[in-house]
Scaffold this motif. Structure first.
Motif, mmCIF file in Angstrom:
data_model
loop_
_atom_site.group_PDB
_atom_site.id
_atom_site.type_symbol
_atom_site.label_atom_id
_atom_site.label_comp_id
_atom_site.label_asym_id
_atom_site.label_seq_id
_atom_site.Cartn_x
_atom_site.Cartn_y
_atom_site.Cartn_z
ATOM 1 N N ASN A 92 4.072 1.522 47.437
ATOM 2 C CA ASN A 92 3.264 2.028 48.554
ATOM 3 C C ASN A 92 1.777 2.115 48.207
ATOM 4 N N ALA A 93 1.479 2.395 46.927
ATOM 5 C CA ALA A 93 0.073 2.483 46.529
ATOM 6 C C ALA A 93 -0.597 1.114 46.635
ATOM 7 N N TYR A 94 0.107 0.075 46.198
ATOM 8 C CA TYR A 94 -0.440 -1.279 46.338
ATOM 9 C C TYR A 94 -0.597 -1.644 47.818
ATOM 10 N N TYR A 95 0.422 -1.293 48.598
ATOM 11 C CA TYR A 95 0.381 -1.617 50.029
ATOM 12 C C TYR A 95 -0.810 -0.929 50.708
ATOM 13 N N CYS A 152 1.036 -8.711 47.591
ATOM 14 C CA CYS A 152 1.964 -9.426 46.704
ATOM 15 C C CYS A 152 2.625 -8.467 45.714
ATOM 16 N N LYS A 153 1.820 -7.539 45.172
ATOM 17 C CA LYS A 153 2.387 -6.550 44.249
ATOM 18 C C LYS A 153 3.347 -5.615 44.978
ATOM 19 N N ALA A 154 2.982 -5.233 46.200
ATOM 20 C CA ALA A 154 3.872 -4.365 46.972
ATOM 21 C C ALA A 154 5.203 -5.062 47.220
ATOM 22 N N ILE A 155 5.145 -6.354 47.527
ATOM 23 C CA ILE A 155 6.373 -7.126 47.766
ATOM 24 C C ILE A 155 7.152 -7.294 46.470
ATOM 25 N N TYR A 167 -6.515 5.010 45.169
ATOM 26 C CA TYR A 167 -5.306 4.223 44.920
ATOM 27 C C TYR A 167 -5.334 3.621 43.517
ATOM 28 N N ASN A 168 -6.526 3.286 43.025
ATOM 29 C CA ASN A 168 -6.639 2.767 41.654
ATOM 30 C C ASN A 168 -6.081 3.779 40.655
ATOM 31 N N MET A 169 -6.437 5.035 40.867
ATOM 32 C CA MET A 169 -5.965 6.091 39.952
ATOM 33 C C MET A 169 -4.456 6.251 40.052
ATOM 34 N N VAL A 170 -3.935 6.207 41.281
ATOM 35 C CA VAL A 170 -2.485 6.355 41.466
ATOM 36 C C VAL A 170 -1.756 5.207 40.772
ATOM 37 N N ILE A 171 -2.267 3.982 40.943
ATOM 38 C CA ILE A 171 -1.614 2.818 40.353
ATOM 39 C C ILE A 171 -1.696 2.844 38.832
#
Length: 240
Positions: free
Chosen positions: A28-31, A51-54, A16-20
């Motif tokens: 969705n990646a943060y979630y 929080c980032k996802a929101i 997910y770090n790479m995706v972000i």
């Protein structure tokens, strides 16, 4: 993602770090990274990700609900309730948020409020065994022992090997002086887990109370052998 399904949560977080890094506004990646963070008990990291996802998706009810779980993990109970409130506002059919909010209300001794939330969770999900079980605990807390027995019985009907429900139903039956019923439930707990020293201990006490000293002493000795000090002490005192 596959690594989450394999419980390789640290590996999933790396992915997910790479995706972000490539897509810094991808809610969705943060979630999903938040879910992985929560699975390794990194509550603060999970909250940051939710929080980032929101931030990038204000109407993500699941992010509010799961952020509530993480806040609960940090014992920020009122903050968790606020998040469950928002999740329910966005998705009134979210049985899990009602259930989780009910659990917190129970922890805060708001037993009637907890029961109300469990009621709604059950309406939304009639086979929600844990909601019946926890509602039973809240009813017990307000001394509605009959009501608690009814709820534990419903939980058991859904999940026949629900050891905790049998155990707590036994306690409620004892409050109503149904000693035989309590013994039957403790016996079921012991059938499910022969090393449950608590069930052996309490069954032993009831057996002694109703005059079955041999049976009661057998239970106390067994519980003592399993490491329960108070059972061992009682067996020495009463079972000579």
């Amino acid at each position: 993602m596959v690594k989450d399904e394999l419980k390789d949560y640290n590996g999933a977080i790396d992915d997910y770090n790479m995706v972000i890094e490539l897509f810094p506004n991808f809610s969705n990646a943060y979630y999903n990274r938040g879910l992985s963070m929560e699975n390794i008990q990194n509550h603060k990291g999970a909250i940051r990700d939710y929080c980032k996802a929101i931030e990038f998706s204000l109407l993500c009810s699941a992010a509010y609900s799961n952020r509530g779980v993480s806040k609960e993990g940090l014992q920020d109970y009122y903050g968790a309730i606020e998040d469950y409130n928002r999740a329910i506002e966005l998705n009134p059919n979210d049985s899990i948020s009602y259930f989780n909010r009910g659990n917190i209300k129970h922890s805060l001794a708001d037993y009637k409020g907890a029961i109300q939330d469990f009621n709604i969770a059950i309406v939304l999900k009639p086979d929600f065994s844990n909601a019946y079980y926890n509602r039973g605990k809240s009813k017990y807390a307000i001394q509605d022992y009959k009501g608690s027995i009814e709820d534990y019985t419903k939980a058991i009907a859904i999940k026949s090997n629900y050891s905790n429900a049998y155990f707590n139903r036994a306690i409620s039956k004892s409050k109503l002086l149904d000693e035989k019923g309590a013994i039957d439930d403790y016996t079921k707990v012991i059938e499910l887990n022969p090393k449950d020293s608590e069930a052996l201990y309490y069954r032993g006490l009831i057996r002694i109370k109703i005059g079955d000293k041999n049976g009661g002493c057998f239970d106390l000795v067994k519980a003592g052998q399993l490491g329960m000090a108070k059972a061992y002490d009682l067996s020495i005192e009463f079972c000579r």
